[in-house]
Design an enzyme around this catalytic site. Structure first.
Site, PDB file in Angstrom:
ATOM      1  N   ARG A 260      12.360  -2.866   0.405  1.00  0.00           N
ATOM      2  CA  ARG A 260      11.596  -3.531   1.452  1.00  0.00           C
ATOM      3  C   ARG A 260      11.503  -5.039   1.233  1.00  0.00           C
ATOM      4  O   ARG A 260      11.327  -5.781   2.199  1.00  0.00           O
ATOM      5  CB  ARG A 260      10.202  -2.895   1.589  1.00  0.00           C
ATOM      6  CG  ARG A 260      10.264  -1.486   2.177  1.00  0.00           C
ATOM      7  CD  ARG A 260       8.900  -0.874   2.380  1.00  0.00           C
ATOM      8  NE  ARG A 260       8.024  -1.005   1.246  1.00  0.00           N
ATOM      9  CZ  ARG A 260       7.886  -0.114   0.269  1.00  0.00           C
ATOM     10  NH1 ARG A 260       8.577   1.001   0.305  1.00  0.00           N
ATOM     11  NH2 ARG A 260       7.053  -0.320  -0.726  1.00  0.00           N
TER      12      ARG A 260
ATOM     13  N   GLU B 264       1.662   0.399  -9.141  1.00  0.00           N
ATOM     14  CA  GLU B 264       0.338   0.956  -8.878  1.00  0.00           C
ATOM     15  C   GLU B 264       0.310   2.441  -9.246  1.00  0.00           C
ATOM     16  O   GLU B 264      -0.709   2.977  -9.634  1.00  0.00           O
ATOM     17  CB  GLU B 264       0.007   0.776  -7.387  1.00  0.00           C
ATOM     18  CG  GLU B 264      -1.356   1.281  -6.986  1.00  0.00           C
ATOM     19  CD  GLU B 264      -1.632   1.143  -5.498  1.00  0.00           C
ATOM     20  OE1 GLU B 264      -2.710   1.557  -5.084  1.00  0.00           O
ATOM     21  OE2 GLU B 264      -0.771   0.637  -4.761  1.00  0.00           O
TER      22      GLU B 264
END
Length: 170
Positions: free
Chosen positions: A58, A95
């Site tokens: 992305r 994360e």
């Protein structure tokens, strides 16, 4: 334009407890996508840099049009085994896990100034890994830009004094 209205929130993806910020509705809309890229481009113009460095996949979506608009070189950073030439690598924390990134060892000339670009700044782990990769091969990171910053994860604590541009904040 309210860019947040084009970002879809997907709870518990890719694992329970993570709120995924899905940019696909934004990039599907030509006006929203154009507005987002132009907004970031205007903000980063104040920095002196030669190259834009982006991680797959992305990050490429945000970095490639910025590179085109700003007339800067584009350096792809990829997962292991995806780049055809000799690479330098770095491990980092996400994360929700760990990962590894690679850059061609000759992608940046010593002393070249770099802007790091990605879609989302979450914990700062990916951005820090990109910064370390750039520095390992002689470049200098002057700033970073993201479409989204997840301020509740405190990514700026990890990136210290690196300038951060992000038009959308959660």
């Amino acid at each position: 334009m309210d860019l947040k209205s084009y970002i879809r929130n997907i709870p518990d993806f890719p694992q329970k407890g993570v709120m995924f910020r899905d940019i696909t509705p934004l990039i599907k809309d030509p006006e929203a996508f154009k507005f987002a890229i132009n907004t970031i481009a205007e903000e980063v113009k104040k920095y002196d840099f030669d190259l834009i460095v982006c991680p797959e996949a992305r990050g490429f979506i945000i970095g490639a049009p910025l590179s085109y608009i700003l007339n800067k070189g584009f350096v792809p950073v990829r997962k292991p085994g995806k780049l055809p030439y000799k690479t330098v690598s770095d491990y980092y924390e996400l994360e929700y896990g760990k990962a590894e990134l690679h850059i061609h060892e000759d992608a940046i000339k010593p002393g070249q100034k770099v802007l790091i670009v990605d879609d989302v700044l979450a914990t700062g782990g990916t951005a820090l890994a990109l910064k370390r990769l750039v520095e390992k091969i002689g470049g200098e990171v002057v700033a970073s830009a993201f479409l989204i910053e997840l301020t509740y994860l405190n990514p700026r604590n990890l990136l210290n004094d690196l300038p951060i541009i992000a038009p959308v904040k959660y």
